[in-house]
Design a protein around this motif. Sequence first.
Motif, PDB file in Angstrom:
ATOM      1  N   ILE A 530       0.841  -1.208   0.000  1.00 33.78           N
ATOM      2  CA  ILE A 530       0.000   0.000   0.000  1.00 33.78           C
ATOM      3  C   ILE A 530       0.872   1.253   0.000  1.00 33.78           C
ATOM      4  N   ASN A 531       1.887   1.263   0.859  1.00 34.77           N
ATOM      5  CA  ASN A 531       2.790   2.423   0.903  1.00 34.77           C
ATOM      6  C   ASN A 531       3.542   2.595  -0.416  1.00 34.77           C
ATOM      7  N   LEU A 532       3.973   1.468  -1.009  1.00 31.23           N
ATOM      8  CA  LEU A 532       4.668   1.532  -2.299  1.00 31.23           C
ATOM      9  C   LEU A 532       3.762   2.129  -3.371  1.00 31.23           C
ATOM     10  N   ALA A 533       2.513   1.651  -3.424  1.00 26.61           N
ATOM     11  CA  ALA A 533       1.566   2.171  -4.419  1.00 26.61           C
ATOM     12  C   ALA A 533       1.392   3.677  -4.263  1.00 26.61           C
ATOM     13  N   HIS A 534       1.184   4.114  -3.042  1.00 27.74           N
ATOM     14  CA  HIS A 534       0.949   5.543  -2.819  1.00 27.74           C
ATOM     15  C   HIS A 534       2.190   6.370  -3.145  1.00 27.74           C
ATOM     16  N   SER A 535       3.384   5.832  -2.859  1.00 24.18           N
ATOM     17  CA  SER A 535       4.605   6.579  -3.181  1.00 24.18           C
ATOM     18  C   SER A 535       4.805   6.722  -4.673  1.00 24.18           C
ATOM     19  N   LEU A 536       4.199   5.807  -5.456  1.00 19.95           N
ATOM     20  CA  LEU A 536       4.287   5.878  -6.916  1.00 19.95           C
ATOM     21  C   LEU A 536       3.045   6.526  -7.526  1.00 19.95           C
ATOM     22  N   ASN A 537       2.231   7.125  -6.685  1.00 18.36           N
ATOM     23  CA  ASN A 537       0.983   7.764  -7.131  1.00 18.36           C
ATOM     24  C   ASN A 537       0.029   6.762  -7.777  1.00 18.36           C
ATOM     25  N   LEU A 538      -0.007   5.560  -7.218  1.00 17.89           N
ATOM     26  CA  LEU A 538      -0.910   4.522  -7.696  1.00 17.89           C
ATOM     27  C   LEU A 538      -1.931   4.222  -6.614  1.00 17.89           C
ATOM     28  N   ALA A 539      -3.050   3.649  -7.017  1.00 16.71           N
ATOM     29  CA  ALA A 539      -4.042   3.186  -6.053  1.00 16.71           C
ATOM     30  C   ALA A 539      -3.716   1.754  -5.662  1.00 16.71           C
ATOM     31  N   ALA A 540      -4.151   1.359  -4.463  1.00 14.31           N
ATOM     32  CA  ALA A 540      -3.968  -0.014  -3.992  1.00 14.31           C
ATOM     33  C   ALA A 540      -5.341  -0.626  -3.778  1.00 14.31           C
ATOM     34  N   ILE A 541      -5.541  -1.829  -4.365  1.00 12.23           N
ATOM     35  CA  ILE A 541      -6.808  -2.531  -4.199  1.00 12.23           C
ATOM     36  C   ILE A 541      -6.500  -3.917  -3.658  1.00 12.23           C
ATOM     37  N   ALA A 542      -7.246  -4.326  -2.625  1.00 12.42           N
ATOM     38  CA  ALA A 542      -7.047  -5.630  -2.000  1.00 12.42           C
ATOM     39  C   ALA A 542      -8.163  -6.563  -2.439  1.00 12.42           C
ATOM     40  N   GLU A 543      -7.782  -7.784  -2.816  1.00 11.25           N
ATOM     41  CA  GLU A 543      -8.796  -8.768  -3.199  1.00 11.25           C
ATOM     42  C   GLU A 543      -8.886  -9.855  -2.130  1.00 11.25           C
ATOM     43  N   GLY A 544     -10.019 -10.529  -2.095  1.00 13.72           N
ATOM     44  CA  GLY A 544     -10.204 -11.613  -1.140  1.00 13.72           C
ATOM     45  C   GLY A 544     -10.519 -11.154   0.264  1.00 13.72           C
ATOM     46  N   VAL A 545     -11.130  -9.982   0.423  1.00 21.15           N
ATOM     47  CA  VAL A 545     -11.486  -9.479   1.755  1.00 21.15           C
ATOM     48  C   VAL A 545     -12.765 -10.185   2.216  1.00 21.15           C
ATOM     49  N   GLU A 546     -12.673 -10.888   3.342  1.00 22.86           N
ATOM     50  CA  GLU A 546     -13.798 -11.712   3.763  1.00 22.86           C
ATOM     51  C   GLU A 546     -14.279 -11.426   5.179  1.00 22.86           C
ATOM     52  N   THR A 547     -13.503 -10.717   5.977  1.00 30.51           N
ATOM     53  CA  THR A 547     -13.899 -10.505   7.374  1.00 30.51           C
ATOM     54  C   THR A 547     -13.825  -9.031   7.742  1.00 30.51           C
ATOM     55  N   GLU A 548     -14.539  -8.708   8.812  1.00 29.20           N
ATOM     56  CA  GLU A 548     -14.513  -7.338   9.310  1.00 29.20           C
ATOM     57  C   GLU A 548     -13.114  -6.967   9.779  1.00 29.20           C
ATOM     58  N   ALA A 549     -12.406  -7.930  10.386  1.00 35.77           N
ATOM     59  CA  ALA A 549     -11.052  -7.645  10.875  1.00 35.77           C
ATOM     60  C   ALA A 549     -10.119  -7.277   9.725  1.00 35.77           C
ATOM     61  N   GLY A 564     -14.254  -8.622  -2.456  1.00 31.93           N
ATOM     62  CA  GLY A 564     -14.240  -9.871  -1.715  1.00 31.93           C
ATOM     63  C   GLY A 564     -15.606 -10.213  -1.172  1.00 31.93           C
ATOM     64  N   TYR A 565     -15.696 -11.388  -0.585  1.00 31.75           N
ATOM     65  CA  TYR A 565     -16.972 -11.901  -0.115  1.00 31.75           C
ATOM     66  C   TYR A 565     -17.529 -11.105   1.056  1.00 31.75           C
ATOM     67  N   TYR A 566     -16.703 -10.295   1.718  1.00 28.84           N
ATOM     68  CA  TYR A 566     -17.244  -9.486   2.811  1.00 28.84           C
ATOM     69  C   TYR A 566     -18.354  -8.567   2.292  1.00 28.84           C
ATOM     70  N   PHE A 567     -18.203  -8.114   1.055  1.00 35.96           N
ATOM     71  CA  PHE A 567     -19.262  -7.285   0.460  1.00 35.96           C
ATOM     72  C   PHE A 567     -20.147  -8.116  -0.456  1.00 35.96           C
ATOM     73  N   SER A 568     -19.529  -8.895  -1.348  1.00 39.46           N
ATOM     74  CA  SER A 568     -20.345  -9.669  -2.284  1.00 39.46           C
ATOM     75  C   SER A 568     -19.498 -10.730  -2.984  1.00 39.46           C
ATOM     76  N   ARG A 569     -20.108 -11.868  -3.219  1.00 39.43           N
ATOM     77  CA  ARG A 569     -19.493 -12.876  -4.072  1.00 39.43           C
ATOM     78  C   ARG A 569     -19.581 -12.403  -5.524  1.00 39.43           C
ATOM     79  N   PRO A 570     -18.852 -13.046  -6.455  1.00 44.87           N
ATOM     80  CA  PRO A 570     -19.056 -12.727  -7.871  1.00 44.87           C
ATOM     81  C   PRO A 570     -20.495 -13.043  -8.283  1.00 44.87           C
ATOM     82  N   LEU A 571     -21.120 -12.130  -9.016  1.00 48.73           N
ATOM     83  CA  LEU A 571     -22.549 -12.246  -9.339  1.00 48.73           C
ATOM     84  C   LEU A 571     -22.762 -12.399 -10.838  1.00 48.73           C
TER      85      LEU A 571
END
Length: 737
Positions: A530-549, A564-571
């Motif tokens: 995430i820090n690397l992306a921001h230092s290069l003026n890029l966005a960071a996106i995380a996949e596979g997010v499944e829990t509140e933690a 990820g499945y925390y919000f929605s499965r592929p539809l």
Amino acid sequence: MSATLLIVDDVPENLAILGQLLRAAGYRVRAANRGAVALKYATLEPPPDLILLDLMMPEMDGHEVLDHLRADPRTREIPVIFVTAMDSAETETLCLEQGAADFVTKPIVASVVLARVRNQLELRRARAWLLDQNAFLETEVARRVAEVQAIRDESERKANFDDLTGLPNRNLLDDRLAQAIERSRADASPLIVLMLSLDRFKSVNAHLGRGAGDRALRLVAERLARLTAATDTLARVEGDEFILVMKADEREAVTRYAQPMLDAVMAPLSIDEHEIVLSASIGMATFPKDGDTADRLLRHATVALSKIKIAGGQGFRFYAPAMNVRALERLDLERDLREAIQKGGLSLHYQPQIDLRNGQIIGAEALARWQHPRRDWISPGDFIPLAEESGLIGPLGKWVLHEACRQNQAWQTAGLPPVTVAVNVSALQFAAYDVVDLTATILRETGLAPEYLELELTESAAMADTLAFIEATHRLKELAISLSIDDFGTGFSSLSYLRRFRIDRLKIDQTFVRDIVQDPSSAAIVAAIINLAHSLNLAAIAEGVETEAQLRFLRAQDCDEMQGYYFSRPLPASEFEALLRSERLLAFPTETVAASRTLLLVDDDPQIRFMLERLFAHEGYRVLTAGDGYAALELLALNAVDVVVSDADMPRMDGAEFLVRVSAMYPGTMRILLSGTIDPKLIAKSVNQGEIFKFLTKPWKTAELREAVREAFRIIEHRAKRHPLALPGGGMDSKPV
């Protein structure tokens, strides 16, 4: 040039008369007055064209001189005319039988001498011409025979040897394999067929050209040939495939052939100022266990090769009968997949991508799905590798890209909020097609505005030919589409190249996201990306997010987007359309207010947890409990914890390992370890690795444990006074106080 004549006579008057006659006729004349001198003059250069030899001479008569002339290879072919006063049929016959060319009697008649000399010279010239013609004809015949033989040899070579590498081809391999099987059958000697295929070799031809690919194949063939014995047969049969027939048992096949060949292929190649590193896959079949005919051995070696290819390549495997069933199933599945691509048997599902600042749906990743007519849903983890191995990834990728663009344009035409659809492009697709031209064509055909398309490019595509990839990203950005590096961190990206890629975001692989709550290394990697992306003026996106933690952690690290499945499965397309119409937002969990004096108790024994919870019930602490280290890490991700009391002897993750993770991820906590055994090694490990505050034994003394916890909270409170802005419990952003 006039002919050279040698005249031999012991009477000077005869030499003078004959010499004068011949010189007057235009001949060059040498004269010898005895036989020994004649033999000497006959070898001088230029050699005489004709010898006129007196028959009756002292010391050495004409017969003896002729014998010497015929015995010497230098003078053997010079014609000789005898000149003698002995005019008899017997004498003439004897001279001719001895090898004389003609016979002249004395006294000589000038016209007769000149006529016979002229005849002999003409005969000599005719004979020389015939000899020349014969030599020419012999040479020509020999040349023609050599040409025919060369054609036959070349035809045989082409029929039996590979033009590119010089190795035996399939034709010669079949013959030698049949012979090897017969010998092995007769003497029970070991025999193995090894099939080697270079992994992903098509990318070399695609990026560097066929000429470079051919040079690479020749170098690989030379390396492999150096590893074979004189009794082995190494053949190139097709493309990047080689077959070795060897007299070896299975142990020798591995130690002397398979592993050294894999190592030889992996040694870097220098081609046109490019350094290429290849890898190979090997399948082997043993005679007679895996087949008693050439066809069965080759077929089963191919099955073993396919098995190692499916597993990712770069290894070797022996044939096993169960493979044959799987290979046949795989062939059927490949046929069905080809038909599904051609006849619309696939579908796309769309997994929403969410902005982590406002919770809005900003895009979706298009994911191919296949509902088989007989096998129901087939996992992408099964049919995507099959497509890559069978060469169907190109047609599949084209269909996915076209269908995603078409569907997105249809949603916009229907008045839905515009979103970006992301499509994966594999390294094989990148190597096989001009992705830029393909994308431009599909955008024109579907009418989708390019800003609503994102291509997810893999690290392997980037590193296969970095300069070509950089050029492609520049050309793609000229189309105004978005680009991301998919599964970032799982490959071997060079950071020096990353800054040269024209990309918009880094996508954090789900293997890291899955463990960010429990594994300090994964948490550190995600934070670093995430820090690397921001230092290069890029966005960071995380996949596979499944829990509140996981969500809380990502937001705390200022991650930009998630899916990820925390919000929605592929539809399916229809359900994703309904989701867009609903304008549903991601509901962020209520941020935890730092609770003072929070105590986490961890023990796998429910009775012990109950006793501990009752012990501290009236101490004024907020008490949390967990049955193992993993559950405790989830609680730590969701709550600001000050003091952790953990049992040492727990299944799955012992207390020492648990506290190591807590120390790395939440360095501001105070950590107390309880153990039912007094093990010096455990104590040392816990103190050195877990950075514990206290180590207490079970059964604990109530007053001692209560005082240890109170002391820990006093230290926490003292820190808070010294550093009022410090985060409770520490966390990835905390610094040790």
